[in-house]
Design a protein around this motif. Structure first.
Motif, mmCIF file in Angstrom:
data_model
loop_
_atom_site.group_PDB
_atom_site.id
_atom_site.type_symbol
_atom_site.label_atom_id
_atom_site.label_comp_id
_atom_site.label_asym_id
_atom_site.label_seq_id
_atom_site.Cartn_x
_atom_site.Cartn_y
_atom_site.Cartn_z
ATOM 1 N N UNK A 19 -3.280 -16.062 16.002
ATOM 2 C CA UNK A 19 -3.057 -14.789 15.296
ATOM 3 C C UNK A 19 -2.920 -15.013 13.792
ATOM 4 N N UNK A 20 -2.183 -16.077 13.431
ATOM 5 C CA UNK A 20 -2.013 -16.364 12.006
ATOM 6 C C UNK A 20 -3.334 -16.752 11.345
ATOM 7 N N UNK A 21 -4.211 -17.407 12.116
ATOM 8 C CA UNK A 21 -5.498 -17.834 11.553
ATOM 9 C C UNK A 21 -6.464 -16.674 11.375
ATOM 10 N N UNK A 22 -6.379 -15.668 12.268
ATOM 11 C CA UNK A 22 -7.348 -14.569 12.220
ATOM 12 C C UNK A 22 -6.767 -13.284 11.641
ATOM 13 N N UNK A 23 -5.463 -13.190 11.535
ATOM 14 C CA UNK A 23 -4.848 -11.959 11.045
ATOM 15 C C UNK A 23 -4.926 -11.846 9.539
ATOM 16 N N UNK A 24 -4.413 -10.761 8.980
ATOM 17 C CA UNK A 24 -4.474 -10.548 7.531
ATOM 18 C C UNK A 24 -3.596 -11.537 6.778
ATOM 19 N N UNK A 25 -4.049 -11.897 5.581
ATOM 20 C CA UNK A 25 -3.235 -12.739 4.720
ATOM 21 C C UNK A 25 -2.722 -11.918 3.541
ATOM 22 N N UNK A 26 -2.113 -12.561 2.583
ATOM 23 C CA UNK A 26 -1.497 -11.812 1.469
ATOM 24 C C UNK A 26 -2.538 -11.112 0.619
ATOM 25 N N UNK A 27 -3.771 -11.662 0.552
ATOM 26 C CA UNK A 27 -4.818 -11.017 -0.232
ATOM 27 C C UNK A 27 -5.284 -9.736 0.442
ATOM 28 N N UNK A 28 -5.258 -9.725 1.795
ATOM 29 C CA UNK A 28 -5.590 -8.485 2.506
ATOM 30 C C UNK A 28 -4.578 -7.391 2.186
ATOM 31 N N UNK A 29 -3.299 -7.742 2.197
ATOM 32 C CA UNK A 29 -2.274 -6.748 1.900
ATOM 33 C C UNK A 29 -2.338 -6.300 0.437
ATOM 34 N N UNK A 30 -2.790 -7.185 -0.458
ATOM 35 C CA UNK A 30 -2.929 -6.797 -1.864
ATOM 36 C C UNK A 30 -4.093 -5.825 -2.063
ATOM 37 N N UNK A 31 -5.192 -6.026 -1.304
ATOM 38 C CA UNK A 31 -6.365 -5.171 -1.444
ATOM 39 C C UNK A 31 -6.226 -3.844 -0.712
ATOM 40 N N UNK A 32 -5.405 -3.824 0.347
ATOM 41 C CA UNK A 32 -5.317 -2.634 1.183
ATOM 42 C C UNK A 32 -4.920 -1.375 0.405
ATOM 43 N N UNK A 33 -3.873 -1.396 -0.424
ATOM 44 C CA UNK A 33 -3.544 -0.159 -1.175
ATOM 45 C C UNK A 33 -4.665 0.282 -2.102
ATOM 46 N N UNK A 34 -5.358 -0.673 -2.725
ATOM 47 C CA UNK A 34 -6.451 -0.330 -3.630
ATOM 48 C C UNK A 34 -7.588 0.352 -2.878
ATOM 49 N N UNK A 35 -7.958 -0.204 -1.721
ATOM 50 C CA UNK A 35 -9.041 0.375 -0.925
ATOM 51 C C UNK A 35 -8.660 1.764 -0.429
ATOM 52 N N UNK A 36 -7.447 1.912 0.055
ATOM 53 C CA UNK A 36 -7.007 3.217 0.556
ATOM 54 C C UNK A 36 -6.964 4.250 -0.569
ATOM 55 N N UNK A 37 -6.515 3.848 -1.757
ATOM 56 C CA UNK A 37 -6.455 4.785 -2.881
ATOM 57 C C UNK A 37 -7.856 5.252 -3.278
ATOM 58 N N UNK A 38 -8.818 4.327 -3.314
ATOM 59 C CA UNK A 38 -10.192 4.703 -3.675
ATOM 60 C C UNK A 38 -10.778 5.641 -2.631
ATOM 61 N N UNK A 39 -10.566 5.333 -1.337
ATOM 62 C CA UNK A 39 -11.107 6.185 -0.274
ATOM 63 C C UNK A 39 -10.465 7.571 -0.285
ATOM 64 N N UNK A 40 -9.151 7.612 -0.488
ATOM 65 C CA UNK A 40 -8.464 8.904 -0.504
ATOM 66 C C UNK A 40 -8.922 9.755 -1.685
ATOM 67 N N UNK A 41 -9.064 9.141 -2.871
ATOM 68 C CA UNK A 41 -9.510 9.885 -4.047
ATOM 69 C C UNK A 41 -10.938 10.394 -3.855
ATOM 70 N N UNK A 42 -11.812 9.543 -3.309
ATOM 71 C CA UNK A 42 -13.197 9.960 -3.084
ATOM 72 C C UNK A 42 -13.273 11.094 -2.064
ATOM 73 N N UNK A 43 -12.474 11.006 -1.001
ATOM 74 C CA UNK A 43 -12.475 12.064 0.008
ATOM 75 C C UNK A 43 -11.965 13.386 -0.538
ATOM 76 N N UNK A 44 -10.900 13.331 -1.332
ATOM 77 C CA UNK A 44 -10.362 14.563 -1.917
ATOM 78 C C UNK A 44 -11.364 15.192 -2.879
ATOM 79 N N UNK A 45 -11.953 14.357 -3.757
ATOM 80 C CA UNK A 45 -12.920 14.887 -4.706
ATOM 81 C C UNK A 45 -14.138 15.478 -4.028
#
Length: 593
Positions: A19-45
């Motif tokens: 699980x540790x080898x295939x699960x998310x690492x700290x870079x995934x958690x760092x990118x997740x808010x950025x990706x969600x913010x871009x998707x949410x803004x694009x969907x709203x617009x």
């Protein structure tokens, strides 16, 4: 924490490790808010683009700074939609024009015509069909705005890709033949990767071109109809009408923020990724860097998603594959007989000539229709007047392009040979290229009125203010792709000064410069509609020229004279391309000055 989900039992340690080898690492958690913010803004617009709309409904654009993030979001969505359409258009145009000599004879003149048509000309024609396509819905006006932005982005991308595909090195063409690549595989494995650096720089220039004509795209004024879409362009238009300098300053700040955002989140990662397509064996000190791309490469989820994407892309390369030489049938198919053989022979002997005759007949038909239109609608005296205005604008364009070339070619080569400087200058150049000339109207009007300057002379620099960056961007891209081995060889041979420029730098960047100069020339013709007719509040300054004529006729809703002005502009651009730029293209294909 992991033990809550995987309690200790036989094999639990192996499960936790997996699980540790295939699960998310700290870079995934760092990118997740950025990706969600871009998707949410694009969907709203995107959801705001399909609201109910009635023609004639007054548009309310607030100059309060709190609305600027929303306006910026709507503007950037339109620009990226137009950029996607422009990229698809460039792929199709360049591939067909390079592969088919017959299609090239039609497509290149057609592109000359399209890039010479001002954005107001496209808008006057397209706004009514788009509104009729989506009655009672804002989506029709949004499509018209996206289409208008598309017309300011697509042409230089198409020219850049076409020019790069025509100048693929001979050794790479030979390698493609040795590996029996089909036309489909050749495009994706050779031609597009080779063209990628120049194409990306022209994509950045296209985004800047979209900003330059944003006011005309979002603040639509045709035949008495005043339609304003929520966006930075409409915000600028209202600020100019109200002579609000504070709002102009806020619009500049919002535009700068938008350019920095899409530079860091979109173009900078693409440039760093495309650095692997450089045509040289040693990379030297030319590597581009992007913090977002570095994060993505360290992220497990991103690596998995991109791996699956490229696996799917590689599988498409098997489409339309050419059979390997060893698997081709030894015996040729039987030759056709009878009428089929006669028809094939006739096409082989006279097909190209018949196609040329068809093109000439179509051109003569178009010329006849134009003559009938002139004779029956506007009159020959008006044609002579508009032709004279065209010569004035032509003189302005050629003088300004020559001056911009003398200034920016040496600077661009210097920047392109120093990648660290290129990365630093990139965002600044994007901002300057994107700076709408309308924002300079307050200063221009004040200085010209206060100093009593002649509009025919001092309004001219506004034509090249936004288009000169086409030359800078293309030459920087061309200089950055000069192989490091060639530069080292020139140094070892002791080439210095003008001799080094004449034998190495200028021949190497000449094809890229030519693409930039052609698009800058076409863009300057387009820019004449906002540069030759300047308005700030109730003060208007007009210079003699074709752009000023088209702008005044558009405001008046005189579609016959709009068509006349656009037609004359197309004729001037086509003649210029035929007798000047075409010869320069042939010189570029020979790789010499």
């Amino acid at each position: 924490m992991v033990e809550l989900f995987f309690p200790r039992r036989a094999g639990a340690a192996a499960t936790v490790a997996a699980w540790r080898a295939s699960g998310p690492n700290r870079w995934d958690w760092a990118l997740l808010p950025l990706v969600l913010a871009v998707l949410a803004a694009a969907g709203f617009g995107a959801s705001q683009m399909a609201r109910p709309f009635t023609l004639g409904q007054p548009a309310v654009i607030a100059l309060d700074a709190a609305w600027l993030p929303y306006y910026l979001l709507r503007t950037m969505l339109r620009m990226f939609m137009a950029l996607g359409c422009s990229l698809l258009f460039a792929f199709v145009f360049a591939a067909v024009a390079v592969k088919s000599r017959a299609a090239e004879k039609v497509l290149l003149p057609l592109l000359d015509v399209l890039q010479s048509v001002p954005i107001l000309g496209f808008q006057a024609i397209a706004i009514a069909p788009f509104i009729a396509l989506f009655p009672g819905n804002l989506l029709g006006v949004e499509c018209a705005a996206v289409f208008a932005i598309f017309t300011s982005q697509a042409w230089n991308m198409a020219f850049s890709l076409y020019q790069s595909m025509r100048n693929v090195p001979a050794e790479l063409n030979e390698a493609a033949r040795v590996f029996c690549l089909s036309g489909w595989q050749r495009f994706w494995r050779l031609e597009l990767p080779f063209a990628m650096p120049n194409l990306l720089w022209n994509m950045m220039m296209s985004m800047s071109g979209g900003w330059f004509f944003l006011v005309a795209a979002e603040a639509i004024s045709v035949a008495g109809q005043d339609i304003k879409l929520p966006g930075i362009g409409a915000y600028i238009a209202v600020a100019i009408e109200q002579e609000n300098g504070r709002a102009i300053a806020l619009a500049i700040a919002a535009m700068l923020a938008g350019i920095v955002l899409y530079d860091q989140l979109f173009f900078r990662p693409l440039l760093a990724w495309a650095d692997k397509f450089r045509f040289e064996d040693t990379q030297g000190d030319t590597a581009q860097r992007s913090w977002l791309l570095d994060w993505g490469r360290r992220s497990r989820w991103t690596r998995k998603l991109t791996g699956q994407f490229w696996t799917a892309m590689h599988s498409t390369l098997g489409w339309f594959a050419a059979a390997p030489a060893g698997e081709r049938p030894a015996a040729a198919p039987p030759a056709p007989r009878g009428a089929q053989a006669w028809l094939r022979g006739l096409l082989a002997r006279h097909g190209a000539c018949a196609w040329d005759v068809a093109i000439v007949l179509a051109a003569l038909l178009a010329a006849w229709q134009l003559l009938m239109f002139v004779h029956g609608t506007v009159g020959w005296a008006e044609v002579a007047h508009v032709g004279g205005l065209g010569f004035i604008t032509l003189l302005r364009v050629m003088v300004l392009i020559a001056l911009a070339s003398l200034l920016w070619v040496p600077v661009a080569v210097w920047i392109g040979l120093r990648p660290r400087w290129a990365q630093g200058v990139q965002a600044v150049a994007q901002f300057l290229a994107a700076f709408p000339v309308n924002l300079m109207f307050p200063v221009v009007v004040y200085l010209m009125v206060a100093l009593e300057l002649q509009p025919n002379i001092w309004l001219s620099p506004l034509m090249v203010f936004g288009t000169q960056w086409y030359i800078l961007f293309n030459v920087v891209a061309g200089a950055s792709t000069i192989p490091n081995e060639l530069r080292l060889a020139a140094d070892n041979l002791g080439l210095k000064g003008w001799l080094k420029w004449k034998r190495v730098y200028l021949p190497a960047v000449f094809p890229a410069y030519l693409t930039g100069a052609i698009t800058a020339c076409g863009g300057s013709w387009n820019a004449s509609i906002v540069a030759e007719y300047v308005t700030w509040g109730k003060t208007t300054l007009a210079a003699d020229g074709l752009g000023s004529y088209i702008k005044q006729m558009t405001d008046a809703g005189d579609f016959h004279r709009i068509a006349l002005g656009v037609s004359v502009m197309c004729i001037f651009v086509m003649l210029l391309n035929r007798f000047f730029w075409t010869r320069m293209y042939r010189l570029a294909e020979n790789r010499g000055l």
